[in-house]
Design an enzyme around this catalytic site. Structure first.
Site, PDB file in Angstrom:
ATOM      1  N   SER A 207       0.803  -1.228   0.000  1.00 50.68           N
ATOM      2  CA  SER A 207       0.000   0.000   0.000  1.00 50.68           C
ATOM      3  C   SER A 207       0.831   1.271   0.000  1.00 50.68           C
ATOM      4  O   SER A 207       0.407   2.288  -0.533  1.00 50.68           O
ATOM      5  CB  SER A 207      -0.939   0.006   1.206  1.00 50.68           C
ATOM      6  OG  SER A 207      -0.211  -0.127   2.409  1.00 50.68           O
TER       7      SER A 207
ATOM      8  N   HIS B  40      -4.923  -3.204  -3.037  1.00 46.37           N
ATOM      9  CA  HIS B  40      -4.484  -2.257  -4.079  1.00 46.37           C
ATOM     10  C   HIS B  40      -4.246  -2.910  -5.438  1.00 46.37           C
ATOM     11  O   HIS B  40      -3.972  -2.207  -6.413  1.00 46.37           O
ATOM     12  CB  HIS B  40      -3.226  -1.522  -3.605  1.00 46.37           C
ATOM     13  CG  HIS B  40      -3.491  -0.723  -2.369  1.00 46.37           C
ATOM     14  ND1 HIS B  40      -4.036   0.538  -2.400  1.00 46.37           N
ATOM     15  CD2 HIS B  40      -3.339  -1.046  -1.061  1.00 46.37           C
ATOM     16  CE1 HIS B  40      -4.184   0.977  -1.166  1.00 46.37           C
ATOM     17  NE2 HIS B  40      -3.769   0.026  -0.327  1.00 46.37           N
TER      18      HIS B  40
ATOM     19  N   LYS C 276     -11.316   0.942  -2.533  1.00 43.17           N
ATOM     20  CA  LYS C 276     -10.251   1.562  -3.342  1.00 43.17           C
ATOM     21  C   LYS C 276     -10.712   1.591  -4.802  1.00 43.17           C
ATOM     22  O   LYS C 276     -11.517   2.432  -5.142  1.00 43.17           O
ATOM     23  CB  LYS C 276      -8.944   0.834  -3.081  1.00 43.17           C
ATOM     24  CG  LYS C 276      -8.755   0.676  -1.533  1.00 43.17           C
ATOM     25  CD  LYS C 276      -7.420   0.851  -1.036  1.00 43.17           C
ATOM     26  CE  LYS C 276      -7.305   0.509   0.437  1.00 43.17           C
ATOM     27  NZ  LYS C 276      -7.793   1.547   1.346  1.00 43.17           N
TER      28      LYS C 276
HETATM   29  C1  LIG Z   1      -3.287  -3.189   2.139  1.00 38.05           C
HETATM   30  C2  LIG Z   1      -4.524  -2.715   2.836  1.00 38.05           C
HETATM   31  N1  LIG Z   1      -5.285  -3.613   3.493  1.00 38.05           N
HETATM   32  C3  LIG Z   1      -6.406  -3.262   4.126  1.00 38.05           C
HETATM   33  C4  LIG Z   1      -6.826  -1.949   4.132  1.00 38.05           C
HETATM   34  C5  LIG Z   1      -8.059  -1.591   4.891  1.00 38.05           C
HETATM   35  O1  LIG Z   1      -9.120  -1.434   3.992  1.00 38.05           O
HETATM   36  P1  LIG Z   1     -10.348  -0.492   4.339  1.00 38.05           P
HETATM   37  O2  LIG Z   1      -9.916   0.903   4.062  1.00 38.05           O
HETATM   38  O3  LIG Z   1     -11.431  -0.978   3.430  1.00 38.05           O
HETATM   39  O4  LIG Z   1     -10.672  -0.691   5.782  1.00 38.05           O
HETATM   40  C6  LIG Z   1      -6.090  -0.991   3.444  1.00 38.05           C
HETATM   41  C7  LIG Z   1      -6.510   0.426   3.358  1.00 38.05           C
HETATM   42  O5  LIG Z   1      -6.483   1.228   4.154  1.00 38.05           O
HETATM   43  C8  LIG Z   1      -4.898  -1.371   2.803  1.00 38.05           C
HETATM   44  O6  LIG Z   1      -4.140  -0.475   2.190  1.00 38.05           O
END
Ligand SMILES: Cc1ncc(COP(=O)(O)O)c(C=O)c1O
Length: 391
Positions: free
Chosen positions: A180, A208, A239
């Protein structure tokens, strides 16, 4: 003297370390150009990679679901909140991912913190990449399993840790598909092979990669041709899908066990109908939008080449996430502020979101940026480059 004096002390400590965070107000839709704290700026800080949160079919689906089903689920899914819209969306997700079944959670964060404690517990071992997302780290903590961290994308290190004898009951390897904050792609074929050789489960967080990589945007596992039931894939609808919610895709028995055991699934209210219908519509648009994906990756290439030519230090990303490394937190904040004065928004990311000494601007492009948005942003970076240490 009050029992709450420590609040001010801790706040001041953050301020002195250059780690204070402030909320900014977005007064426009989250598109290529936004109104941020009253300023009109090119948006290089969005995860709405394909621009689907503003797609007319997605908005129409959300509006009509609200008319038909109202604004809220009114109950947890195991009680009265399991709208038929969930079932449509989950079938669509399973089809997109090529798995037997899928399950939707309230967010990606809730998915990771719920799935991992079902897969492993005390007496089990987790092998986790050093740069995994915070929601994975928190899921590992909640599981009470032993955790060993392998060096970022270092499969040899992973294998060394897997080979250590310790008598664990079950083993789980967990990694982001696309990282991320770094934008690089995990070496999944090698990780998968290690998982098979050492009888370990493999969980990929494709937050992502989903919508961006693989056949019809179905993600990192598909990018490497590894579709099947053996890799547990989680991801988010927040996303590239442009909405809200997390999901896991895998075998039917995995999903059925999660329905019975995953605490972040059981003890929370279902998502609103608009959110479910929007995600389903966005999935359909995503699958057929090869042009959006092409445009996204073309903008990423243009931006990467231009920033490198300007002398910025970028990590070797292969995706739409372009980390511009600046080092200390204050420098990252200073460059971000200077860019805002150029009408360009690129968020400064500092510890604990990234390791100390690697504070950065996390530049992300969107398929819906215009060429002139990109040119404007590059011009902004050109004007502030004297603030970086690379000159
Ligand atoms: C790699 C990753 N996993 C999980 C999440 C969590 O997702 P969400 O924003 O839907 O809670 C994010 C984002 O913040 C992320 O970048």
């Amino acid at each position: 003297m009050s029992y709450y004096d420590w609040l001010q002390t801790e706040y001041t400590e953050l301020e002195e370390a250059g780690l204070l965070r402030h909320l900014r107000t977005v007064m426009s839709p989250p598109t290529d150009v936004i109104t941020l704290d009253g300023n009109y700026v090119v948006n290089l800080g969005s995860n709405n990679y394909l621009g689907l949160s503003m797609h007319h079919r997605v908005i129409a689906a959300a509006v009509s679901a609200t008319y038909v089903y109202g604004t809220g689920a009114s109950g947890s899914r195991l009680i009265s909140g399991n709208s038929v819209l969930y079932e449509t969306l989950e079938a669509n997700l399973a089809k997109t991912k090529g798995t037997e079944a899928a399950l939707v959670f309230s967010s990606g964060y809730a998915a990771n913190t719920s799935i991992i404690p079902v897969l492993v517990g005390e007496g089990d071992l987790i092998l986790s990449d050093a740069l995994n997302h915070a929601s994975i780290i928190d899921g590992c903590r909640l599981s009470r399993a032993t955790k060993k961290v392998y060096r970022h994308c270092d499969v040899e290190h992973l294998k060394t840790l897997l080979a250590e004898p310790a008598g664990f009951r079950r083993r789980l390897i967990v990694t982001d598909g696309v990282f991320s904050m770094d934008g690089d792609i995990a070496p999944l074929p090698e990780i998968y092979e290690a998982a098979l050789n050492y009888n370990a489960m493999l969980l990929i967080d494709d937050a992502h990669g989903f919508g961006v990589l693989g056949k019809d945007g179905s993600g990192t596992v598909s990018h490497f041709g590894l579709e099947g039931q053996n890799i547990i894939q989680m991801g988010t609808l927040s996303k590239a899908i442009g909405g809200l919610g997390g999901y896991v895709a895998g075998s039917r028995v995995l999903i059925d066990l999660l329905i019975n055991r995953a605490r972040g699934f059981i003890f929370t209210t279902g998502l609103p109908p608009a959110t479910l219908a929007a995600a389903d519509a966005a999935l359909n648009v995503m699958r057929t939008s090869r042009n959006l994906r092409r445009q996204l990756l073309k903008h990423a290439e243009t931006m990467k080449a231009a920033l490198t030519n300007l002398g910025y230090t970028l990590l070797p990303s292969q995706t739409q996430i372009l980390p511009v490394i600046l080092g200390e937190p204050q420098r990252a904040t200073d460059v971000a502020e200077a860019l805002l004065a150029e009408d360009v928004f690129a968020p400064a990311i500092r510890p604990p979101a990234v390791p100390a000494g690697t504070s950065r601007l996390r530049v992300t492009v969107m398929a819906t940026h215009t060429d002139s948005d990109i040119e404007h942003a590059i011009g902004g970076f050109e004007n502030v480059r004297h603030l970086t240490c690379s000159e």
